[in-house]
Scaffold this motif. Structure first.
Motif, PDB file in Angstrom:
ATOM      1  N   TYR A 145     -49.429   7.045  50.401  1.00 48.84           N
ATOM      2  CA  TYR A 145     -48.950   7.879  48.478  1.00 48.84           C
ATOM      3  C   TYR A 145     -47.771   6.407  47.689  1.00 48.84           C
ATOM      4  N   ASN A 146     -48.390   6.436  46.280  1.00 50.35           N
ATOM      5  CA  ASN A 146     -47.284   6.200  46.268  1.00 50.35           C
ATOM      6  C   ASN A 146     -47.050   6.734  44.893  1.00 50.35           C
ATOM      7  N   THR A 173     -44.905  10.090  52.646  1.00 46.78           N
ATOM      8  CA  THR A 173     -45.374   8.495  52.444  1.00 46.78           C
ATOM      9  C   THR A 173     -46.652   8.505  52.651  1.00 46.78           C
ATOM     10  N   SER A 174     -46.951   9.268  53.791  1.00 45.82           N
ATOM     11  CA  SER A 174     -48.678   8.512  54.173  1.00 45.82           C
ATOM     12  C   SER A 174     -48.922   9.920  55.413  1.00 45.82           C
ATOM     13  N   LEU A 175     -50.423   9.782  55.286  1.00 48.26           N
ATOM     14  CA  LEU A 175     -51.317  10.716  55.981  1.00 48.26           C
ATOM     15  C   LEU A 175     -52.146   9.886  56.601  1.00 48.26           C
ATOM     16  N   GLY A 188     -38.881   6.173  52.207  1.00 48.47           N
ATOM     17  CA  GLY A 188     -40.108   7.153  51.093  1.00 48.47           C
ATOM     18  C   GLY A 188     -41.507   7.111  50.814  1.00 48.47           C
ATOM     19  N   PRO A 189     -42.269   7.895  49.806  1.00 50.41           N
ATOM     20  CA  PRO A 189     -43.784   7.441  49.587  1.00 50.41           C
ATOM     21  C   PRO A 189     -43.321   6.337  48.016  1.00 50.41           C
ATOM     22  N   THR A 247     -47.253  -1.163  51.269  1.00 55.31           N
ATOM     23  CA  THR A 247     -48.020  -1.792  50.632  1.00 55.31           C
ATOM     24  C   THR A 247     -49.492  -2.695  51.213  1.00 55.31           C
ATOM     25  N   THR A 248     -49.020  -3.585  51.647  1.00 60.67           N
ATOM     26  CA  THR A 248     -50.294  -4.434  52.116  1.00 60.67           C
ATOM     27  C   THR A 248     -50.747  -3.545  53.427  1.00 60.67           C
TER      28      THR A 248
END
Length: 202
Positions: free
Chosen positions: A27-28, A10-12, A49-50, A56-57
């Motif tokens: 990530y998307n 989902t994110s780093l 999950g991504p 998103t914001t």
């Protein structure tokens, strides 16, 4: 049904000890019309999950990062559930390396291997000096290492040496040619010998 999705990250994040961003990549999956639709929904990525919405914001991301830092400060190891997310951390002197995946469908071992590979690649690139100042000075290398490790939430590489080699590889068209007096004399003598041989053949 088991999760067959490659979209596992989902994110780093790299945050300092105060919770301030040093690096944040959310990530998307591509080809997504809206949250909870398209590729993630079709592949069963799972909540958190991504591409499944909620991060998103910038405001949502900052609030999430604050809750992550609060969770890390409470302790409890390197793996922290924060529903619907699973948070894996690796702490250095003044930085937290954080990898986030969906709680319901994550493979903790794969995520931990990915986080360790990214951390070790950054360590190789920065010559073992993983501190906030050094990471900010070498942010271009750190971002390239992140892109070589994860792309759109898909884990690409888990070998730190391979990641570091791809990031720091010199360009193929650049070669060091040293031109000095010895090189010029050698070229002149070679040319002189060949001209003498050609004249001798006539």
């Amino acid at each position: 049904m088991s999760n067959l999705s490659l979209y596992t990250v989902t994110s780093l994040l790299i945050l300092d000890v105060d919770g301030q961003r040093v690096l944040a990549k959310y990530y998307n999956p591509p080809h997504q019309a809206g949250s909870n639709t398209g590729v993630p929904a079709d592949l069963g990525v799972g909540a958190g999950g991504p591409g499944m919405g909620g991060l998103t914001t910038l405001k949502e991301q900052r609030a999430f990062e604050k809750s992550v830092v609060d969770k890390i400060r409470r302790g409890g190891g390197e793996i922290h559930p924060l529903p619907p997310h699973l948070i894996l951390t690796r702490t250095t002197t003044d930085l937290h390396f954080i990898l986030v995946g969906p709680l319901s469908t994550s493979n903790e071992l794969m995520l931990q291997l990915t986080l360790n590979a990214f951390h070790d690649a950054v360590s190789l690139l920065l010559r073992g000096q993983i501190e906030k100042r050094n990471v900010l000075e070498g942010l271009d290398l750190v971002l390239l290492a992140a892109d070589e490790t994860i792309d759109d939430g898909i884990i690409l590489e888990t070998d730190a040496a391979a990641i570091a080699a791809r990031v720091s590889r010199p360009k193929a068209d650049t070669t060091d040619i040293v031109i000095n007096e010895q090189t010029l004399l050698s070229a002149y003598s070679t040319l002189k010998e060949r001209v003498t041989q050609r004249i001798g053949q006539l």
